[in-house]
Write a protein that holds these residues in place. Structure first.
Motif, PDB file in Angstrom:
ATOM      1  N   ASP A 123       0.840  -1.165  -0.094  1.00  0.00           N
ATOM      2  CA  ASP A 123       0.081   0.201  -0.006  1.00  0.00           C
ATOM      3  C   ASP A 123       0.812   1.399  -0.080  1.00  0.00           C
ATOM      4  OD1 ASP A 123      -1.814   2.046   0.460  1.00  0.00           O
ATOM      5  OD2 ASP A 123      -2.551   1.180   2.074  1.00  0.00           O
ATOM      6  N   THR A 126       0.903   4.055   2.894  1.00  0.00           N
ATOM      7  CA  THR A 126       1.329   3.464   3.974  1.00  0.00           C
ATOM      8  C   THR A 126       3.072   3.026   4.220  1.00  0.00           C
ATOM      9  OG1 THR A 126       0.907   1.145   3.934  1.00  0.00           O
ATOM     10  CG2 THR A 126      -0.750   2.460   4.927  1.00  0.00           C
ATOM     11  N   GLN A 128       6.754   3.459   3.792  1.00  0.00           N
ATOM     12  CA  GLN A 128       7.689   4.734   4.500  1.00  0.00           C
ATOM     13  C   GLN A 128       8.865   5.114   3.502  1.00  0.00           C
ATOM     14  OE1 GLN A 128       7.767   5.672   7.918  1.00  0.00           O
ATOM     15  NE2 GLN A 128       5.933   4.806   7.734  1.00  0.00           N
TER      16      GLN A 128
END
Length: 312
Positions: A123, A126, A128
């Motif tokens: 995803d 989400t 980083q």
């Protein structure tokens, strides 16, 4: 008619996409560094996308309905583009890759072997982002190709100034000499010469797409309104043995294999880990895929013809 900007678009399915956008009556602008001119009638901005000031200056007052980014590999590149195109486009489509799902390159949710991997396994909203990694180092980028794509997606997902979609392409084949990676040519050459094809002991299936089909899907994505990731692959996963046997049949030869254990390098498309994608979302959104076995023999015939061509 839409005003569409293609970043890259100088070879393979990117070049075909530009031709098809133009044929569909769109006003097309191509951005690249200038080594390959676009077709006649297509506006060309010769600029390095990595140079934010130069890119912004080249864009001047231009605005677009859609931007298709064919050559974004890092979050740094994505951030430059997100700033440069803020207020200049309503939709941004990035070409991504099946490699974002490779479990060897990141800690990803486990997907049972044999289950096609869905988009939600990675995803971008989400994921980083680490801008301080050495993304400008070519060797680092090559070794972290999948992570670069994941983080680039994440940057665009949070850009906020345009809607964002990412097309995660399966392994692209077809087109003979246009297929610049040489992966299908690897099989055509080795099998024709009777040389061994190196495979894993328990080689797992993967997914493929013809270069014309991925161009068609990107063309469709410019007119669609979906957001987020969508997987692009033909129906019918295939393992390395299935691929090699199609090549062998077309060549009138017999494939010879050498088996290696998991974790050891092997021929292209021999995988010791599972990450074959699902194309269910694209289908639900209205795109129809071909079957791999419908077009692969033709792609193999093109590769064999190149392999058999005399060299100067």
């Amino acid at each position: 008619m839409q005003k569409i900007c293609v970043i890259g678009g100088s070879r393979y399915f990117g070049k075909l996409l530009v031709e098809r956008l133009q044929a569909a009556g769109h006003q097309v602008t191509v951005i690249n560094r200038g080594s390959t001119p676009p077709p006649a009638g297509v506006e060309h901005l010769a600029v390095d996308r990595n140079d934010e000031a130069a890119l912004t200056a080249a864009l001047d007052a231009r605005t677009f309905d859609v931007v298709v980014d064919q050559v974004c590999y890092t979050p740094v590149q994505a951030a430059i583009a997100a700033r440069a195109f803020a207020g200049r486009t309503r939709r941004y489509v990035m070409t991504s890759t099946i490699e974002v799902y490779d479990p060897a390159t990141a800690a990803l949710p486990t997907v049972p072997t044999g289950t096609p991997v869905p988009e939600e396994s990675v995803d971008p909203a989400t994921w980083q982002v680490a801008m301080d990694l050495p993304w400008h180092d070519d060797s680092y980028l090559e070794a972290h190709y999948a992570e670069g794509k994941r983080q680039a997606e994440a940057v665009f997902a949070h850009a906020g100034s345009f809607t964002f979609a990412t097309v995660r392409s399966a392994h692209v084949l077809g087109g003979g000499a246009q297929e610049f990676t040489g992966r299908l040519a690897h099989y055509a050459g080795r099998i024709t010469r009777g040389e061994e094809v190196t495979v894993h002991a328990k080689a797992l299936p993967t997914v493929f797409i013809h270069y014309e089909e991925v161009a068609d899907l990107l063309l469709w994505a410019t007119a669609a309104d979906f957001t987020g990731p969508v997987n692009a692959c033909s129906d019918g996963p295939l393992d390395v043995h299935g691929l090699a046997e199609i090549v062998a049949t077309q060549a009138g030869r017999e494939a010879v294999y050498r088996t290696v254990p998991a974790g050891v390098g092997a021929s292209p498309f021999s995988f010791d880990r599972h990450y074959a994608m699902s194309n269910a979302r694209a289908k639900a959104l209205g795109f129809s895929f071909s079957r791999t076995t419908d077009w692969l023999p033709g792609a193999v015939a093109e590769a064999l013809a190149i392999s058999a061509a005399p060299t100067a």
